[in-house]
Design an enzyme around this catalytic site. Structure first.
Site, short mmCIF file in Angstrom:
data_model
loop_
_atom_site.label_atom_id
_atom_site.label_comp_id
_atom_site.label_asym_id
_atom_site.label_seq_id
_atom_site.Cartn_x
_atom_site.Cartn_y
_atom_site.Cartn_z
N SER A 113 16.78 1.61 -4.30
CA SER A 113 15.53 2.37 -4.32
C SER A 113 14.34 1.45 -4.01
O SER A 113 13.29 1.57 -4.62
CB SER A 113 15.35 3.08 -5.66
N ASP B 119 5.76 -2.92 -7.10
CA ASP B 119 7.03 -3.57 -7.45
C ASP B 119 8.12 -3.25 -6.43
O ASP B 119 9.14 -3.92 -6.39
CB ASP B 119 7.47 -3.26 -8.88
N ARG B 120 7.90 -2.22 -5.60
CA ARG B 120 8.89 -1.88 -4.57
C ARG B 120 8.45 -2.39 -3.21
O ARG B 120 7.27 -2.66 -3.00
CB ARG B 120 9.08 -0.36 -4.49
N SER C 205 4.42 4.42 -10.92
CA SER C 205 5.13 3.78 -9.83
C SER C 205 4.85 4.42 -8.47
O SER C 205 3.74 4.38 -7.98
CB SER C 205 6.63 3.77 -10.14
N HIS C 206 5.88 5.03 -7.87
CA HIS C 206 5.77 5.58 -6.52
C HIS C 206 5.38 7.06 -6.53
O HIS C 206 5.36 7.69 -5.48
CB HIS C 206 7.10 5.40 -5.80
N GLU D 184 18.04 -3.24 -5.90
CA GLU D 184 18.54 -1.87 -6.00
C GLU D 184 18.17 -1.12 -4.74
O GLU D 184 17.21 -1.46 -4.05
CB GLU D 184 17.97 -1.20 -7.26
N ASP E 162 4.77 0.13 -2.99
CA ASP E 162 4.49 1.40 -3.67
C ASP E 162 3.23 1.25 -4.53
O ASP E 162 2.53 0.23 -4.47
CB ASP E 162 5.69 1.85 -4.52
N ASP F 96 2.50 0.63 -7.68
CA ASP F 96 2.32 -0.52 -8.58
C ASP F 96 2.87 -1.81 -7.99
O ASP F 96 2.97 -2.83 -8.68
CB ASP F 96 2.92 -0.25 -9.96
N THR G 103 21.29 1.60 -13.31
CA THR G 103 19.93 1.62 -12.77
C THR G 103 18.94 1.37 -13.90
O THR G 103 19.02 2.00 -14.95
CB THR G 103 19.66 2.97 -12.09
N LYS H 46 10.96 -5.96 -10.78
CA LYS H 46 11.12 -6.09 -9.33
C LYS H 46 9.77 -6.46 -8.75
O LYS H 46 8.73 -6.22 -9.36
CB LYS H 46 11.70 -4.83 -8.71
#
Length: 582
Positions: free
Chosen positions: A388, A303-304, A123-124, A386, A299, A301, A367, A399
Site C-alpha cells: 500500500s 509516510d507513503r 493519512s491518505h 508494504e 500522501d 502525512d 498489515t 514508513k
C-alpha cells in the site's frame, strides 16, 4: 498567570476503537461535544503515569482541516494532565515520519526528550469540513502504540466519566517559532514551536550520501518531478530537493500544504496523483514528448510514496525488493549489511526472493507498521515495506515516503556514477527490468471494493474460509474456471506469532497459495471511515526471462478470473467492478 485545571463530566461515546493507524472519522464526528476530549483523556489514562506527568509530548500532523483546533484542545488537556512540555512543528505541521524522528532524536534547550506524541492525520484520506480527520498516539520509540495500549484506550473510552482541561489557557500562536511558558498548579508548562523540517533533514543527511545524489540531480541529463499532493510532504520538499540537492523549483508540484489537500485525494497512486502521472508520460490521453527521468509522490502525512520512471510505474512490492537488493552498496547507512528484511503479508513475494538470494533474515508480518517496529527494536530488520505504498527502514518506526525517494535517488546515483558525462543514463526502468531478469517477476495487482455493505463483506470472507476446508474441492472449482492456472497447494487464514514478544495476531487475511508461487489474498480493511473495504491481491510469479516483459493485466487475467469467481464477488457485493485497481 497560573492556569486552572477544570474537571469536566462526560460519558462514553460509541465507536472510538482505534484501528491500525489510530482513530479516523469524519470531521463532523470529531467536532461533536467531548468527542476528541474523551479520546485524548482515554489515551492519557492508558499510558503509565511517567509518560504523562512531567513528560514532554509532540503534537502535530499533516495540517488537514480541524488540526489547528485539535492542537489547541490537546495543549490545554496536556497541561491539565500534568504534562511538562508540548512540542509543535511550525503551523502544526510534521509529517508522520518526522514525528517519529523528532520523538527519537530531538533534544530541547532544557535537555528534555519526548516520551511520545499525538499525530493528527487520516493519512491518505481526503481532508476538509466534510471529509476525514484522525488521531493516533506514538510511543517513545517513535512507533505507533501497540495493541496492548490501543485496546486499553478503547476500553477507557467505554467507561470514561470525566476529563481534565485547562480551559483558561490562552491559545498558543503555532505559526511563529519559539517557546511560550505558562504557570500551572504543578509548575511551569512550556509549548515549544519549532521548525518542522530541520530535525528530519539532519537525519536524512546522516543516512544518505547527499553529495552523490546532488551530482545526479544537478546533471543536465537528469530531471525529476516530486508531487506532495498538497500534503505535509510539501513542508520538506523544497528544503531537501531544491536547497540540499539542487533540483529546479519547477520540479516540485502541489508542494503547498493545504487543509483540504487542494480538494484532491492525497493518495499517491496512479488514480489520484493525476498531474504527476501525466507529467511522467503515463496518461495515454496526454502524451508527453520528454517526461522527467524520475517521479515520486507522497500522501497527506508523507509516510507513503509512489515511485515512477519515465513512462514507467514501479510497484511498491518491487520497490522494497529493489531497495533491499541495492541498499548495501548504494546507501551509506546500510554499508555494513542488512540485519534482515520484512514485508506485510499482502505484499508480493519479490522481497522473499531477494532475501533468499542474499541469505538475509526474512519476516512476513500482518498489515500494520507496529509489527515491523518490534522487529526493528530487536535489531532483526533493516528494510521493510508494504504494497500500500509504504516503505521504510530502522532509522525511525514509521514508513517514510521521502526516505524511499532518497533511497531510489541513491540507487540511481550509484548506478550512474560513471555515466554523468557522456554515456546514457541507467534509468528507473533499466533497474527494474534488470531486477526481474535476476530474480524473476511478480506480476501483481490489487482490487479495492470500497464502502461495501459490512454484512455482505463478512459473508464473502466466511465463505472463502469455508472453502479452505477441502483443497481438492477448491482445485475442482479452480480447474472449472481456468485450466491454465496452477493448483492450490495451501490455503489458510494468515496468523502471525511475533518472534520478539510472542504475541499472536489471528484472522489477518485469507490466503490461497499456488504451486508455481502465485497467490490470492483477501482482506477486510479498517482504514476507511465508512462501510467495509474488501481488498483482493492477485500475484503471478514468473521466472522464465522470456515471459517477464508481458503486460501485467494480460499476465494476471487467468488468476483474476479465478479470484472473482471463487469468491463470488459480484454475487455477495453486487459490484461488477472494483472501485480502484492498483
Amino acid at each position: 498567570m497560573v492556569f486552572k485545571v477544570s474537571r469536566v463530566e462526560t460519558s462514553p461515546i460509541d465507536g472510538q476503537k482505534p484501528g491500525t493507524s489510530g482513530l479516523r472519522k469524519k470531521v463532523k464526528v470529531f467536532k461533536q461535544p467531548h468527542y476528541l476530549h474523551n479520546f485524548v483523556q482515554a489515551t492519557f489514562n492508558a499510558l503509565s503515569a511517567d509518560k504523562v506527568r512531567g513528560a514532554t509530548l509532540v503534537v502535530s500532523g499533516d495540517g488537514r482541516y480541524y488540526s489547528k483546533d485539535a492542537i489547541q484542545i490537546i495543549i490545554k488537556m496536556a497541561a491539565a494532565n500534568g504534562v511538562r512540555g508540548v512540542w509543535i512543528g511550525q503551523n502544526g505541521l510534521l509529517s508522520t515520519p518526522a514525528v517519529s524522528a523528532v520523538i527519537r532524536e530531538r533534544v530541547d534547550a532544557n535537555g528534555s526528550k519526548a516520551s511520545g506524541g499525538f499525530i493528527l492525520t487520516a493519512s491518505h484520506n481526503p481532508g476538509g469540513p466534510n471529509e476525514d480527520f484522525g488521531i493516533k498516539y506514538n510511543m517513545e520509540n517513535g512507533g505507533p502504540a501497540p495493541e496492548g495500549i490501543t485496546d486499553k484506550i478503547y476500553e477507557n473510552t467505554k467507561t470514561i466519566t470525566e476529563y481534565f482541561i485547562a480551559e483558561d489557557l490562552p491559545d498558543v500562536d503555532i505559526s511563529s517559532i519559539g517557546v511560550t511558558s505558562f504557570g500551572g498548579p504543578e509548575g511551569q508548562f512550556d509549548v515549544d514551536v519549532f521548525d518542522s523540517a530541520s530535525d528530519y533533514v539532519k537525519l536524512m543527511k546522516s543516512i544518505f550520501d547527499f553529495q552523490s545524489i546532488q551530482k545526479l540531480v544537478t546533471s543536465p541529463k537528469f530531471t525529476l518531478c516530486y508531487d506532495a499532493l498538497h500534503g505535509v510532504g510539501g513542508a520538506y520538499a523544497n528544503r531537501i530537493f531544491v536547497e540540499e540537492l539542487g533540483a529546479q523549483e519547477s520540479s516540485l508540484i502541489n508542494c503547498t500544504p493545504k487543509e483540504d489537500f487542494g480538494g484532491g485525494h492525497p493518495d499517491p497512486n496512479l488514480t489520484y496523483a493525476k498531474e504527476l502521472v501525466a507529467r511522467m508520460g503515463l496518461d495515454k490521453s496526454k502524451p508527453q514528448s520528454d517526461p522527467p527521468e524520475f517521479g515520486a509522490a507522497a500522501d497527506g502525512d508523507a509516510d507513503r510514496n509512489m515511485i515512477l520512471g519515465k513512462r514507467f510505474f514501479v510497484t511498491p512490492s518491487d520497490s522494497v525488493a529493489i531497495i533491499a537488493a541495492n541498499a548495501v552498496e548504494a546507501i551509506p547507512y546500510f554499508s555494513s549489511g542488512l540485519k534482515g528484511v520484512a514485508r506485510s503479508m499482502p505484499t508480493s513475494a519479490a522481497l522473499d526472493v531477494v532475501a533468499k538470494h542474499l541469505n538475509l533474515k526474512f519476516f512476513e508480518v500482518p498489515t500494520g507498521w507496529k509489527f515491523f517496529g518490534n522487529l526493528m527494536d530487536a535489531g532483526m530488520c533493516s528494510v521493510c515495506g508494504e504494497e500500500s505504498f509504504g516503505t521504510g527502514s530502522d532509522h525511525i518506526r514509521e514508513k517514510d515516503g521521502i526516505w524511499a525517494v532518497l533511497a531510489w535517488l541513491s540507487i540511481l546515483a550509484f548506478k550512474n556514477k560513471n555515466n554523468l558525462d557522456g554515456k546514457d543514463l541507467v534509468t528507473v526502468e533499466h533497474i527494474v527490468r534488470q531486477h526481474w531478469a535476476t530474480f524473476g517477476r511478480h506480476y501483481y495487482t490489487r482490487y479495492d471494493y470500497e464502502n461495501v455493505d459490512a454484512g455482505a463483506a463478512k459473508e464473502l470472507m466466511a465463505n472463502l474460509v469455508k472453502l479452505q476446508s477441502s483443497l481438492p474441492d477448491v482445485n475442482k472449482i479452480v480447474e472449472g474456471i481456468r485450466s491454465d492456472v496452477s493448483e492450490v497447494v495451501e490455503a489458510d487464514e494468515f496468523e502471525y506469532k511475533d518472534p520478539v514478544d510472542g504475541s499472536i495476531s489471528k484472522h489477518q487475511g485469507i490466503r490461497y497459495l499456488f504451486k508455481d508461487g502465485s497467490r490470492l489474498v483477501f482482506r477486510l480493511s479498517g482504514t476507511g471511515s465508512e462501510g467495509a473495504t474488501i481488498r483482493l491481491y492477485i500475484e503471478q510469479y514468473e521466472k522464465d526471462s522470456s515471459k517477464i516483459g508481458r503486460e501485467s493485466s494480460e499476465a494476471l487475467a487467468p488468476l483474476v478470473e479465478v479470484a472473482l469467481k471463487l469468491s463470488k464477488m459480484q454475487e455477495f457485493t453486487g459490484r461488477s467492478a472494483p472501485t480502484v485497481i492498483t
